[in-house]
Design an enzyme around this catalytic site. Structure first.
Site, short mmCIF file in Angstrom:
data_model
loop_
_atom_site.label_atom_id
_atom_site.label_comp_id
_atom_site.label_asym_id
_atom_site.label_seq_id
_atom_site.Cartn_x
_atom_site.Cartn_y
_atom_site.Cartn_z
CB VAL A 65 -6.26 -2.65 32.35
CG1 VAL A 65 -5.40 -3.13 33.50
CG2 VAL A 65 -5.54 -1.54 31.62
CB CYS A 85 -7.92 2.39 29.33
SG CYS A 85 -8.68 3.75 30.20
S1 SF4 Z 1 -10.80 6.03 32.56
FE1 SF4 Z 1 -11.74 6.03 34.57
S2 SF4 Z 1 -10.94 7.88 35.50
FE2 SF4 Z 1 -10.66 8.11 33.35
S3 SF4 Z 1 -12.50 9.18 32.61
FE3 SF4 Z 1 -12.83 6.97 32.39
S4 SF4 Z 1 -13.92 6.40 34.23
FE4 SF4 Z 1 -12.97 8.37 34.65
#
Ligand code: SF4
Lengths: 519, 454
Positions: A156, A152
């Site tokens: 983003v 994600c």
């Molecule tokens: S998105 Fe970021 S906070 Fe979530 S598990 Fe992955 S590295 Fe860790």
């Protein structure tokens, strides 16, 4: 030495000791300022019908999710190809989770790396991380292909994988010819199954396009007689073996597209390699010339299927996980139809044996009320299996079930399947719900048996329902994934699991007069 | 596949109250690094068992991680629930603050927790969610603490996440409550997470010496007890450098002396208990501790005898990611096990010095991770057993190397005197299991010698 000279207790028995019980009592003073009575009332309320209604009107928080994110599926997909290194573009934590998640299920190591983006990457973009990452991982782990997916975070900030990979080539970090497949898999869309699909499609289309081959289904010499087979997000290595057995019995040539069973079921030889088995990279473009493609998870493989019937212009048969007698019948009939080969006698015989087994057990299955949780294709298979054995599916939850293939939605198909049987009349199908919803369902409308992943064990325990572990992930039982659940043999395995759980219950909950030797 | 090398370090210090030791290593792209800061923060705070822990982000962070750690609870289980806002693409575009607020409200209304911890993740940090404001507003409105934990994954390693969680405790929790008048004040245990119930063994020991535990930070903790941690008389940092900053800050804010100690091995355990009594400045207590430790050590050495005989001279490679390296070495030494290789991947200079004090000259330091690197050491040093964390376990199995899980997923408690016994037992079992012989002998029709002669 004798096995237990010292009586050292583990925490199951140790904490029942007086002093620990005392310690626990003492701690109560710090706990949330509720009296025991209040706690009991709240607990009782959480089991009530009134609360169930509130729970189901819950919009904004997920409690005990039953899905994982897209890149987790992509990692599994990448491991289905020979000497391919899964490469996760994002910050490092996600990848660590994927590795432990998959390893805990399969009890095998999961090779996968990350670009470990940090704050500066968040601000300036992750290009340098990606380029450095490619350089390092290719040098360290010597893969023959790298398969990149995003998390994600990368999505983003809008990182452009294609141009980054191009820049890595320009910089000479990897050669022009070195294969790097990729796909975009933000975690805020879809689930592990959509991520699986994205990576399979990413790899197929990438290897096909760069090969320069032009697809002529059924034409290309040897590969023209082959069948392509896809199993999808497959948590059972045993299912690969079972499918090979079936295809072998047909004596048809085939290519499995995305075969991670080697990676997740490798022998202990005394030497660990990073890569085991997998679909040969050279076989992928050739697959465009195959006779047809058989897909065993139609909801999961939606985009890949569209690609194959579209770009490859190939005949496609898309089924859901072939469970139970009817499910397997359909599988065999489909293979026979696609290849023009008759169903081998050996399989017909096997069918007879398993039907016999189902007959032996049917008195214990008939009318048993069941709750089911899983991915869409697995659930279609499970529902079919339950209905043909006289078990009654009651609660069905599919967190990631909001998918359709060829305009048929999972929920509609599941409901139609249930409506067509007298054993399905009580069932309700919930998509987008979580395991806390399932808890309410289990408590308010009791069932005899729950079927789902290990994550369901909390709700099942609250409701005092035995849980048969099927699906993904199974963390707390060993070797389940080594036994197939598809095909006739898989049907037998599933049957044994279920009926023996029911028989065990009978023994456990019997005061004596019905404690019998023969069942 | 763990990180192979971590020789670059953040130029900036980790957390606002970083200890003087070298800052957290920065992960290197293209390697299979360990957990993120978000994970680290969760690890530190999840053992507060009666609080709700809500992950603000897409399904990734919560969906892949809920209920997968072995920190045990003696009562409440709310901390085991996987709460997530499960952001979708439209939330990313329009913002997830509303969803967050509603989620907090729902949890407060339904589960009535004493506090809610809200974790930011990569995505929510990137899209600029004002989590602090949402939490503050909710806390004011609901009348319970709603604590933002700003430790998104991308800021760095797991260790840094531990520190950031410590920051959150300092900023929002410690000092906000007062103990009941009759509470016996004593020691805060910082950085002990009750994996496999280790905290309980430690507590039992402390109780027998008459030393009270004031706050558990955070193994099997209740929210309330942490609010009055500032009233403790001593802080013990339990072999976790990550939370040293917390102890230092409490020293300067509240004048609580601290020490670093461990409960792995009899010597370390004895030292830790003595240190507590000493810092409490209580003669009577010191005498009690002396009596207790003498008795326990004598009993232990009796009971260990048969194991020692079997373990003497056995060679082990230890790879625990740094923090526990030196303390586990002590425990192994007491059992007669020789540590022939030790991971220093995440160790600070202080840790390395401590390791050096405890091992012989011929011990190999493994500065870089990676399963293959560890295994190379096992082979070269002819080690009998590998002691490491869960992610290396299955690789060891493939290589037919006896293995003990020492990290946060372990199911056995190794702390204190009894823990050492348990460790001895596990080591013998692991070494003596017939499967290794079976695995190392080829099939009868296969004349080839096994790849590694043990
Ligand atoms: S998105 Fe970021 S906070 Fe979530 S598990 Fe992955 S590295 Fe860790």
């Amino acid at each position: 030495m004798s096995r237990d000279e010292l009586n050292i207790k583990d925490n199951t028995s140790l904490f029942k000791e007086e002093r620990y019980v005392q310690q626990r009592e003492n701690k109560k003073q710090f706990e949330a300022p509720c009296s025991e009575q209040e706690t009991a009332e709240a607990l009782a309320y959480s089991k009530s019908a009134e609360y169930m209604e509130k729970n189901f009107s819950r919009q904004n928080v997920v409690i005990n999710p039953h899905k994982a994110c897209q890149p987790l599926g992509s990692v599994m997909a990448a491991l289905g190809f020979e000497k391919t290194l899964p490469f996760v573009h994002g910050s490092q934590g996600c990848n660590a989770y994927f590795r432990s998640h998959l390893s805990r299920h399969f009890k095998e190591p999961t090779p996968s790396v990350s670009t470990s983006m940090t704050e500066d990457a968040a601000v300036f973009g992750g290009m340098n991380n990606l380029i450095d990452g490619l350089e390092n991982s290719v040098a360290l782990y010597k893969p023959e292909m790298v398969a990149i997916c995003t998390t994600c975070m990368a999505e983003v900030i809008g990182d452009d994988l294609n141009s980054f990979i191009g820049n890595a080539r320009i910089k000479g970090v990897i050669s022009e010819e070195y294969p790097v497949a990729y796909c975009n898999t933000p975690s805020f869309v879809g689930s592990h199954i959509t991520g699986y699909d994205a990576m399979i499609k990413g790899i197929l289309s990438y290897l096909y396009t760069r090969s320069g081959i032009e697809s002529k289904p059924g034409s290309g010499e040897e590969s023209g007689e082959k069948l392509n087979v896809m199993l999808g997000f497959e948590p059972y290595t045993g299912n690969f073996a079972e499918l090979r057995k079936i295809l072998g019995a047909f004596d048809t040539k085939y290519t499995i597209l995305g075969d991670h069973s080697g990676n997740y079921d490798s022998p202990a030889t005394g030497e660990y390699e990073y890569y085991y088995g997998g679909t040969k990279l050279a076989d992928v473009p050739q697959a465009a010339n195959a006779l047809a493609t058989l897909s065993l998870q139609k909801y999961t493989l939606k985009k890949t299927q569209e690609y194959i019937s579209g770009t490859w212009n190939q005949k496609l048969a898309a089924l859901s996980t072939p469970l139970g007698i009817k499910g397997t019948d359909t599988l065999l009939a489909t293979i026979s139809e696609l290849t023009g080969l008759p169903v081998p006698a050996m399989l017909t015989e096997e069918r007879g044996r398993v039907v016999d087994a189902l007959m032996d057990s049917h008195p214990y299955l008939h009318g048993k009320r069941v709750a089911l949780v899983g991915d869409p294709d697995l659930l279609i298979g499970l529902i079919g299996f339950c209905l043909e054995t006289g078990m009654e599916p009651v609660h069905i939850i599919c967190s990631n079930g909001d998918v359709d293939f060829n305009e048929v939605k999972f929920k509609d198909e599941a409901e139609a399947l249930l409506a067509a049987s007298p054993y399905g009349t009580e069932a309700t199908v919930h998509v987008g719900k979580d395991l806390w919803h399932m808890r309410s369902l289990l408590l308010n409308d009791k069932v005899d048996l729950a079927i789902g992943s290990s994550h369901l064990k909390f709700a099942a325990k609250d409701a005092e329902v035995p849980l048969v572990r099927v699906g993904f992930p199974i963390f707390d039982r060993h070797h389940m994934h080594r036994y197939p659940i598809i095909g006739y043999q898989g049907t037998l395995n599933l049957l044994s699991l279920i009926v023996n759980t029911i028989l065990q219950q009978l023994d456990d909950h019997n005061s004596g007069f019905n404690f019998e030797l023969v069942r | 596949m763990d990180p192979l090398r971590q020789d670059e370090f953040d130029s900036q210090a980790c957390g606002s109250i970083a200890p003087k030791a070298k800052p957290c290593p920065r992960p290197k792209p293209g390697e299979a690094a360990g957990g993120c800061s978000f994970d680290g923060a969760q690890i530190t705070l999840l053992p507060i068992m009666d609080a709700a822990h809500l992950v603000h982000g897409p399904i990734a962070c919560a969906g892949n991680s809920w209920e997968s750690r072995g920190t045990l609870s003696s009562g409440p289980s709310l901390s085991q629930y996987g709460f997530a806002t499960d952001l979708t693409d439209s939330d990313i575009i329009f913002g997830g603050e509303k969803k967050l607020k509603d989620s907090i409200d729902y949890i407060a209304g339904r589960f009535a927790p004493p506090a809610i911890f809200v974790y930011s993740t990569c995505v929510t940090a990137l899209i600029g969610e004002d989590m602090d404001a949402v939490c503050k507003e909710a806390a004011d409105r609901l009348g319970i603490p709603v604590i933002p934990v700003n430790s998104p994954g991308f800021v760095g390693s797991k260790n840094l996440g531990n520190r950031l969680a410590g920051d959150a405790l300092l900023q929002y929790v410690i000092g906000t409550g007062e103990p009941e008048p009759e509470t016996d004040l004593g020691v805060n245990l910082i950085g002990e997470y009750n994996i496999a119930g280790e905290m309980w063994d430690i507590e039992k020991l402390m109780n027998s010496a008459g030393i009270a535990v004031t706050s558990r930070i955070t193994g099997d903790a209740r929210y309330k007890e942490i609010t009055w941690a500032h009233r403790a008389r001593v802080n013990m940092v339990v072999c976790s450098r990550a939370l040293l900053g917390l102890a230092k800050e409490m020293e300067s804010r509240y004048g609580i002396p601290y020490f670093e100690g461990s409960f792995y091995g009899a010597k370390e355990t004895t030292y830790s208990l003595r240190q507590m009594a000493y810092l409490m400045n209580d003669r009577e207590m010191e005498r009690r501790v002396d009596r207790l430790t003498e008795r326990e050590e004598a009993r232990l050495s009796q009971e260990l005898r048969p194991y020692r005989k079997l373990l003497r001279g056995k060679r082990a490679v230890l790879y625990t990611g740094g923090v526990k390296s030196w303390s586990v070495i002590s425990a192994l030494k007491e059992l007669g096990v020789q540590v022939v290789g030790v991971g220093t991947n995440k160790s600070t200079e202080d840790d390395v010095r401590r390791i050096a004090d405890r091992v012989g000259d011929d011990t190999e330091y493994i500065p870089e991770g990676g399963a293959s690197r560890i295994i190379k050491t096992v082979r070269e040093r002819k080690a009998d057993i590998m002691i490491a964390g869960g992610r290396n376990m299955y690789v060891a199995m493939k290589e037919q190397i006896p293995f003990i899980d020492i990290n946060q997923e372990r199911h056995k408690a190794y702390a204190g005197y009894e823990g050492l016994l348990r460790l001895a037992k596990e080591l013998t079992y692991s070494l003596a299991n017939p499967i290794w012989k079976l695995a190392a002998s080829p099939a009868p029709w296969d004349k080839e010698a096994p790849p590694y002669d043990r």
